[in-house]
Design a protein around this motif. Structure first.
Motif, mmCIF file in Angstrom:
data_model
loop_
_atom_site.group_PDB
_atom_site.id
_atom_site.type_symbol
_atom_site.label_atom_id
_atom_site.label_comp_id
_atom_site.label_asym_id
_atom_site.label_seq_id
_atom_site.Cartn_x
_atom_site.Cartn_y
_atom_site.Cartn_z
ATOM 1 N N MET A 135 7.820 -77.800 2.261
ATOM 2 C CA MET A 135 8.416 -78.383 3.463
ATOM 3 C C MET A 135 9.880 -77.962 3.608
ATOM 4 S SD MET A 135 6.768 -82.232 3.240
ATOM 5 C CE MET A 135 7.733 -82.838 4.624
ATOM 6 N N ASP A 136 10.601 -77.959 2.499
ATOM 7 C CA ASP A 136 12.010 -77.558 2.535
ATOM 8 C C ASP A 136 12.161 -76.100 2.966
ATOM 9 O OD1 ASP A 136 12.725 -80.066 1.670
ATOM 10 O OD2 ASP A 136 13.029 -79.486 -0.425
ATOM 11 N N VAL A 137 11.282 -75.240 2.426
ATOM 12 C CA VAL A 137 11.368 -73.824 2.756
ATOM 13 C C VAL A 137 11.019 -73.587 4.219
ATOM 14 C CG1 VAL A 137 10.338 -71.557 2.339
ATOM 15 C CG2 VAL A 137 10.982 -73.009 0.420
ATOM 16 N N GLN A 138 9.996 -74.288 4.721
ATOM 17 C CA GLN A 138 9.628 -74.121 6.124
ATOM 18 C C GLN A 138 10.783 -74.529 7.042
ATOM 19 O OE1 GLN A 138 4.796 -74.856 5.631
ATOM 20 N NE2 GLN A 138 5.931 -75.980 7.166
ATOM 21 N N VAL A 158 9.009 -74.017 14.934
ATOM 22 C CA VAL A 158 8.334 -74.819 13.913
ATOM 23 C C VAL A 158 6.984 -74.195 13.547
ATOM 24 C CG1 VAL A 158 7.223 -77.046 13.464
ATOM 25 C CG2 VAL A 158 9.463 -76.974 14.572
ATOM 26 N N ALA A 159 6.211 -73.821 14.562
ATOM 27 C CA ALA A 159 4.888 -73.244 14.316
ATOM 28 C C ALA A 159 4.991 -71.904 13.596
ATOM 29 C CB ALA A 159 4.133 -73.086 15.633
ATOM 30 N N ALA A 160 5.942 -71.076 14.013
ATOM 31 C CA ALA A 160 6.092 -69.747 13.417
ATOM 32 C C ALA A 160 6.452 -69.842 11.943
ATOM 33 C CB ALA A 160 7.156 -68.948 14.168
ATOM 34 N N SER A 161 7.380 -70.732 11.608
ATOM 35 C CA SER A 161 7.764 -70.877 10.204
ATOM 36 C C SER A 161 6.597 -71.414 9.378
ATOM 37 C CB SER A 161 8.981 -71.801 10.075
ATOM 38 O OG SER A 161 8.689 -73.097 10.555
ATOM 39 N N ALA A 164 4.006 -68.512 8.874
ATOM 40 C CA ALA A 164 4.470 -67.472 7.951
ATOM 41 C C ALA A 164 4.454 -67.942 6.503
ATOM 42 C CB ALA A 164 5.881 -67.024 8.350
ATOM 43 N N ILE A 165 5.069 -69.079 6.236
ATOM 44 C CA ILE A 165 5.173 -69.553 4.860
ATOM 45 C C ILE A 165 3.856 -70.144 4.361
ATOM 46 C CG2 ILE A 165 6.344 -71.177 3.335
ATOM 47 C CD1 ILE A 165 8.002 -68.740 4.224
#
Length: 213
Positions: A135-138, A158-161, A164-165
């Motif tokens: 969650m922190d990385v996103q 928000v969706a893109a991160s 990707a992660i």
């Protein structure tokens, strides 16, 4: 004559990375051989030929050493997103950053990748820490995306991160859990990257070249 401190600074940083990596490798090896609960911080420090005090200089707890490589690689992704080539589309910046980290993951997965995944999936405390880290990385990646393209819609960011992660992390864990060799893991991550890119390609703000101010 005044001499530059850069070489010594670089050497110190390299030694710190080596010590951190040695502690993480020693920990996973001992976890595999003795078990997680049976392995103490003193055991890990001794195996890496350092003191317990030195261990705490790198990791706050035994739980944190399990995530050493994951933390380092995810931090690299965030850092790489901060280095964009002028005129490059944000999606291409993301691609370069993620691919660079993937190469390092494949090359350094080692024989204890499956041990790492098993610990995270089987131990509730570690699973909770893994979720918090994700969650922190996103959130960090979302912030970097906003810097790359300030006009991006907040839901798109928000969706893109998350895509990707979350997507890459899921495939990495699958490959390690099932013992993929480096070529197979590389091929799997290439496929995952293509899926991620296909999904992110629908976000116009990520595909338009950006001109540096």
């Amino acid at each position: 004559m005044r001499h530059s401190s850069e070489p010594s600074t670089g050497l110190r940083a390299r030694k710190k990375r080596q010590t951190r990596a040695a502690l993480a490798a020693a920990a996973l090896k001992l976890f595999a051989e003795r078990g997680y609960e049976e392995t103490t911080i003193a055991d890990i420090a001794a195996a890496a030929d350092v003191s317990p005090r030195t261990f705490f200089g790198y990791f706050p707890s035994k739980e944190d050493v399990v995530f050493a490589e994951i933390d380092d690689r995810l931090e690299e992704v965030a850092e790489r997103l901060g280095h964009r080539v002028p005129g490059e589309a944000p999606l291409e910046t993301m691609r370069r950053g993620i691919l660079g980290v993937i190469e390092a993951l494949v090359a350094g997965q080692g024989e204890y990748g499956a041990v790492q995944v098993r610990l995270v999936t089987e131990r509730p405390g570690l699973r909770a820490r893994a979720l918090q880290r994700l969650m922190d990385v996103q959130e960090e990646i979302e912030s970097r995306l906003r810097e790359l393209c300030p006009d991006i819609d907040e839901i798109d960011a928000v969706a893109a991160s998350g895509i990707a992660i979350g997507g890459m992390q899921a495939v990495i864990m699958h490959c390690r859990r099932h013992g993929y060799d480096p070529p197979s893991m590389s091929a799997a991550l290439d496929r995952a990257m293509a899926i991620v890119e296909n999904g992110l390609g629908s976000v116009a703000a990520l595909t338009e070249p950006r001109i540096s101010p």
